[in-house]
Design an enzyme around this catalytic site. Structure first.
Site, mmCIF file in Angstrom:
data_model
loop_
_atom_site.group_PDB
_atom_site.id
_atom_site.type_symbol
_atom_site.label_atom_id
_atom_site.label_comp_id
_atom_site.label_asym_id
_atom_site.label_seq_id
_atom_site.Cartn_x
_atom_site.Cartn_y
_atom_site.Cartn_z
ATOM 1 N N HIS A 185 49.550 59.685 137.780
ATOM 2 C CA HIS A 185 50.683 60.300 138.489
ATOM 3 C C HIS A 185 51.468 59.199 139.186
ATOM 4 O O HIS A 185 50.906 58.239 139.695
ATOM 5 C CB HIS A 185 50.190 61.307 139.530
ATOM 6 C CG HIS A 185 51.234 62.277 139.954
ATOM 7 N ND1 HIS A 185 52.175 61.980 140.926
ATOM 8 C CD2 HIS A 185 51.517 63.523 139.537
ATOM 9 C CE1 HIS A 185 52.979 63.014 141.081
ATOM 10 N NE2 HIS A 185 52.612 63.961 140.259
ATOM 11 N N ASP A 191 48.117 69.024 135.537
ATOM 12 C CA ASP A 191 48.163 69.482 134.138
ATOM 13 C C ASP A 191 46.831 69.412 133.422
ATOM 14 O O ASP A 191 46.711 69.900 132.295
ATOM 15 C CB ASP A 191 49.197 68.651 133.364
ATOM 16 C CG ASP A 191 50.603 68.927 133.871
ATOM 17 O OD1 ASP A 191 51.335 67.973 134.148
ATOM 18 O OD2 ASP A 191 50.926 70.114 134.030
HETATM 19 C C1 SDX Z 1 53.660 66.107 136.264
HETATM 20 O O1 SDX Z 1 56.386 63.603 139.494
HETATM 21 C C2 SDX Z 1 55.758 64.693 139.658
HETATM 22 O O2 SDX Z 1 55.516 65.125 140.782
HETATM 23 C C3 SDX Z 1 55.353 65.402 138.390
HETATM 24 C C4 SDX Z 1 54.463 66.629 138.563
HETATM 25 C C5 SDX Z 1 55.213 67.743 139.249
HETATM 26 O O3 SDX Z 1 54.524 68.617 139.818
HETATM 27 O O4 SDX Z 1 56.449 67.790 139.147
HETATM 28 O O5 SDX Z 1 53.318 66.307 139.313
HETATM 29 C C6 SDX Z 1 54.030 67.179 137.215
HETATM 30 O O6 SDX Z 1 54.503 65.708 135.508
HETATM 31 C C7 SDX Z 1 52.293 65.477 136.336
HETATM 32 C C8 SDX Z 1 52.134 64.264 135.365
HETATM 33 C C9 SDX Z 1 51.856 64.819 133.985
HETATM 34 N N1 SDX Z 1 51.907 63.732 132.959
HETATM 35 C C10 SDX Z 1 50.781 63.376 132.333
HETATM 36 O O7 SDX Z 1 49.658 63.789 132.592
HETATM 37 C C11 SDX Z 1 51.040 62.424 131.169
HETATM 38 C C12 SDX Z 1 50.020 61.268 131.251
HETATM 39 N N2 SDX Z 1 50.350 60.512 132.431
HETATM 40 C C13 SDX Z 1 51.167 59.299 132.263
HETATM 41 O O8 SDX Z 1 52.178 59.439 131.294
HETATM 42 C C14 SDX Z 1 51.572 58.692 133.605
HETATM 43 O O9 SDX Z 1 50.450 58.660 134.381
HETATM 44 C C15 SDX Z 1 52.716 59.285 134.384
HETATM 45 C C16 SDX Z 1 53.952 59.417 133.587
HETATM 46 C C17 SDX Z 1 52.334 60.639 134.931
HETATM 47 C C18 SDX Z 1 52.999 58.340 135.565
HETATM 48 O O10 SDX Z 1 53.376 57.131 135.013
HETATM 49 P P1 SDX Z 1 53.885 55.887 135.936
HETATM 50 O O11 SDX Z 1 53.808 56.238 137.371
HETATM 51 O O12 SDX Z 1 55.195 55.441 135.393
HETATM 52 O O13 SDX Z 1 52.772 54.834 135.704
HETATM 53 P P2 SDX Z 1 52.690 53.861 134.469
HETATM 54 O O14 SDX Z 1 53.061 54.591 133.201
HETATM 55 O O15 SDX Z 1 53.421 52.615 134.819
HETATM 56 O O16 SDX Z 1 51.119 53.584 134.398
HETATM 57 C C19 SDX Z 1 50.521 52.559 135.176
HETATM 58 C C20 SDX Z 1 49.367 52.075 134.307
HETATM 59 C C21 SDX Z 1 49.818 51.623 132.910
HETATM 60 O O17 SDX Z 1 48.838 50.668 132.464
HETATM 61 P P3 SDX Z 1 49.236 49.063 132.538
HETATM 62 O O18 SDX Z 1 50.501 48.922 131.722
HETATM 63 O O19 SDX Z 1 49.424 48.774 134.009
HETATM 64 O O20 SDX Z 1 48.029 48.381 131.936
HETATM 65 O O21 SDX Z 1 48.455 53.162 134.071
HETATM 66 C C22 SDX Z 1 48.406 53.444 132.674
HETATM 67 C C23 SDX Z 1 49.671 52.856 132.050
HETATM 68 O O22 SDX Z 1 49.446 52.534 130.685
HETATM 69 N N3 SDX Z 1 48.396 54.911 132.554
HETATM 70 C C24 SDX Z 1 47.613 55.595 131.726
HETATM 71 C C25 SDX Z 1 47.899 56.944 131.978
HETATM 72 N N4 SDX Z 1 48.825 57.033 132.930
HETATM 73 C C26 SDX Z 1 49.153 55.783 133.284
HETATM 74 N N5 SDX Z 1 46.725 55.188 130.795
HETATM 75 C C27 SDX Z 1 46.091 56.167 130.113
HETATM 76 N N6 SDX Z 1 46.291 57.494 130.300
HETATM 77 C C28 SDX Z 1 47.192 57.912 131.214
HETATM 78 N N7 SDX Z 1 47.412 59.219 131.408
#
Ligand code: SDX
Length: 437
Positions: A314, A372
Site C-alpha cells: 500500500h 483487497d
Molecule cells: C487499494 O491508495 C489507497 O488508499 C488505495 C486503497 C483505497 O482504499 O482507496 O487502499 C485501495 O487500491 C489498495 C491497494 C490494492 N492494490 C494491490 O493490492 C495491488 C498490489 N499492490 C501493489 O501494486 C502496490 O503495493 C501498490 C500499488 C498498492 C502501492 O505501490 P507503491 O506505493 O507505488 O509502491 P511500489 O510499487 O513502489 O513498491 C515498493 C516496492 C517495489 O519493490 P522495489 O522496486 O523497491 O524492489 O515494493 C514492491 C515493489 O516491486 N511491491 C510489491 C508489491 N507491492 C509493492 N512486490 C510484490 N507484491 C506486491 N503487491
C-alpha cells in the site's frame, strides 16, 4: 483545522538565485505541509512529484490515515468502532454531514435514501446496448455517467441543495445499478428495490432474488456485506478520489465526476486488486495449493517477472491495513455462518499471508495485506462473482467520492486543478516540406 506553524521552510539555491521562505501549516493530526503555492511565481520553478508521494493535494476534514500505525479514521472515528457499532447508512451520514446521526436524523436519512433507490426506467435500455459478457466495471462506468443524462439539468454543483440531492441519488442508486449490471450479465430479469428492506438487504435481494420465488437474505451475510461497505467507504486522497476531485474541479456534474472515479478504481493497482487477488488465489489453488506458495513467492521476488502478490502492499500503510484485519474477521464469520469454514481459498490466503509476513522481501518493503486481500474470499462465499468485486467496491466508495467532491466544491477558495510538468521533449524546430524530411 489548518493552522499556520511558527516554523517556516527556507528555500535557497546553490547558484545564488533568490530563495524564499515558505509557510508551513499544521493539521489536527499527521504531517505538516509546506505551502508552495507562491513558489513558481517567485522562483520560476515547479516542484516535481510524479505519483504524488510527497504532495498534499488539498486540505480535508473527512478521513485520516496513519500508515505507520495502521490507523484509519472517518471524521475522527476509528474504523474498528464504526464497523462494530454502526451500519453503512450511518457511516454515509457521517461522511456526508460530518457527524453520526441521532435516531431522528438516521430515520430521516434512511427514508430519503430508500426513496431514491429506483432508477429511471430508460436505464434498462441503456444496459441492453452492452454484450451480456461485458465486464461489470465497463457497464458501471457507462451507467453512472449516464445518470448525468437524467439529472444534469437539476444539478448545479455550486448549489448546496443540488449537491445534497445528487449525493442522495448516487448513494441510493449505486446498489440498484450494480445489481442490474449483474442480472444483465446472467440473463435474469432486473429486480426492483423494495422499500421495506434495509439498504444492504435490498441490495442482496436485487442481486439474488428472482420473480419465481420469495427471497430472504441471510442476516449474517447482510451484516457482513454492510460492514464491507463501511470498510470501503472512504480512504483519503487515493487515486480514484483524486480523480473525482480533479474531474469535479472543472464544474462538471457530480454523476460525471463519480463516473471518472469508477473508471479509475477499475485498475488492478487500485480497486481492481480484489478481483486480481482472488484470481491469484484460484490460480495457486489450481496449480497445487499451499505446496505451490513457495514457488509463487519466488516468482513475486523475481524482478524479471511482473508477478505481484495482489492484495499486498500500500502507498500509505507501511503496517497492517486495519481494514484487512476486520475483513479477515468477517471472512471467519461468513464462512462459519455458511458452513464453509474449510474453504480451501481462505486457508490458502492465510497460509500465503503467514509465509509472506515472515519473508525478508516483504518485511523489508513493509508489504502487508491490504483491504483487497480478504475481501474477495468473503464476496465469493456470499455468491458474488469475481468480476463484480470491484463494482461492489465502487458501490461502497461512492459516498466517499461524493463527500470529498462536495468538500472541494463547497470550499470558496477551490480552483480547477491544473498540474504543470517538466518538459523533456524536442527543443523548438522548424517544419520542413515533406520532400525535405
Ligand atoms: C487499494 O491508495 C489507497 O488508499 C488505495 C486503497 C483505497 O482504499 O482507496 O487502499 C485501495 O487500491 C489498495 C491497494 C490494492 N492494490 C494491490 O493490492 C495491488 C498490489 N499492490 C501493489 O501494486 C502496490 O503495493 C501498490 C500499488 C498498492 C502501492 O505501490 P507503491 O506505493 O507505488 O509502491 P511500489 O510499487 O513502489 O513498491 C515498493 C516496492 C517495489 O519493490 P522495489 O522496486 O523497491 O524492489 O515494493 C514492491 C515493489 O516491486 N511491491 C510489491 C508489491 N507491492 C509493492 N512486490 C510484490 N507484491 C506486491 N503487491
Amino acid at each position: 483545522m489548518m493552522t499556520p506553524s511558527n516554523v517556516k521552510a527556507t528555500l535557497s539555491f546553490s547558484d545564488g538565485s533568490p530563495g524564499m521562505e515558505l509557510p508551513i501549516y499544521k493539521g489536527t493530526v499527521g504531517p505538516d505541509v509546506i505551502d508552495i503555492r507562491k513558489l513558481y511565481g517567485q522562483t520560476g520553478k515547479f516542484t516535481y512529484d510524479p505519483g504524488f508521494l510527497s504532495t498534499a493535494s488539498c486540505n480535508s476534514t473527512i478521513t485520516y490515515i496513519d500508515g505507520d500505525k495502521g490507523e484509519l479514521l472517518y471524521r475522527g472515528y476509528p474504523i474498528e468502532q464504526l464497523a462494530q457499532h454502526c451500519d453503512f447508512l450511518e457511516v454515509c451520514h457521517l461522511l456526508i454531514y460530518g457527524e453520526l446521526p441521532n435516531v431522528e436524523q438516521r430515520d430521516k436519512f434512511v427514508k430519503t435514501i430508500t426513496y431514491h433507490t429506483m432508477v429511471n426506467e430508460q436505464m434498462q435500455f441503456f444496459l441492453r446496448g452492452f454484450r451480456r459478457d461485458a465486464h461489470p466495471m465497463a457497464v458501471m462506468t457507462g451507467l453512472v455517467g449516464a445518470l448525468s443524462a437524467f439529472y444534469h439539468d437539476s444539478t448545479d454543483v455550486h448549489n448546496a441543495q443540488h449537491r445534497e440531492i445528487a449525493a442522495h441519488r448516487l448513494i441510493a442508486k449505486m446498489p440498484t445499478l450494480v445489481a442490474m449490471s449483474y442480472k444483465y450479465g446472467v440473463g435474469q430479469p432486473f429486480i426492483y428495490p423494495k422499500n421495506s428492506l434495509s439498504y444492504t438487504a435490498n441490495f442482496m435481494r436485487m442481486m439474488f432474488a428472482t420473480p419465481c420465488e420469495e427471497y430472504e437474505a441471510n442476516d449474517v451475510v447482510v451484516r457482513a456485506l454492510d460492514r464491507i461497505f463501511i470498510l470501503h467507504a472512504d480512504h483519503e486522497q487515493n487515486a480514484s478520489t483524486s480523480t473525482v476531485r480533479l474531474c469535479g474541479s472543472s464544474g462538471t456534474n457530480p454523476f460525471a465526476a463519480i463516473a471518472a472515479g469508477v473508471a479509475c478504481l477499475w485498475g488492478p493497482a487500485h480497486g481492481g486488486a480484489n478481483e486480481a487477488a482472488l484470481t491469484m488465489l484460484e490460480d495457486i489453488q489450481r496449480a497445487g495449493g499451499v505446496e505451490k506458495i513457495g514457488e509463487f513467492i519466488r516468482q513475486v521476488k523475481d524482478k524479471n517477472s511482473s508477478v505481484k502478490l495482489m492484495g499486498f502492499g500500500h502507498r500509505v500503510y507501511k503496517n497492517y491495513d486495519p481494514r484487512a484485519k476486520l475483513m479477515r474477521e468477517t471472512c471467519h464469520e461468513v464462512l462459519n455462518a455458511l458452513g464453509l469454514h474449510d474453504d480451501p481459498l481462505f486457508k490458502l490466503a492465510m497460509a500465503l499471508e503467514k509465509i509472506a509476513l515472515e519473508d525478508e522481501y516483504f518485511v523489508a518493503r513493509k508489504l502487508y495485506p491490504n483491504v483487497d486481500f480478504y475481501s474477495g474470499i468473503v464476496q465469493r462465499a456470499i455468491g458474488i462473482p469475481v468480476s463484480l468485486f470491484t463494482a461492489i467496491f465502487a458501490l461502497a466508495r461512492t459516498v466517499g467520492w461524493i463527500a470529498q467532491l462536495n468538500e472541494m466544491i463547497g470550499d470558496p477558495e477551490y480552483k480547477i486543478g491544473r498540474p504543470r510538468q517538466l518538459f523533456a521533449g524536442a527543443a523548438p524546430r522548424a517544419v520542413l516540406p515533406i520532400g525535405e524530411r
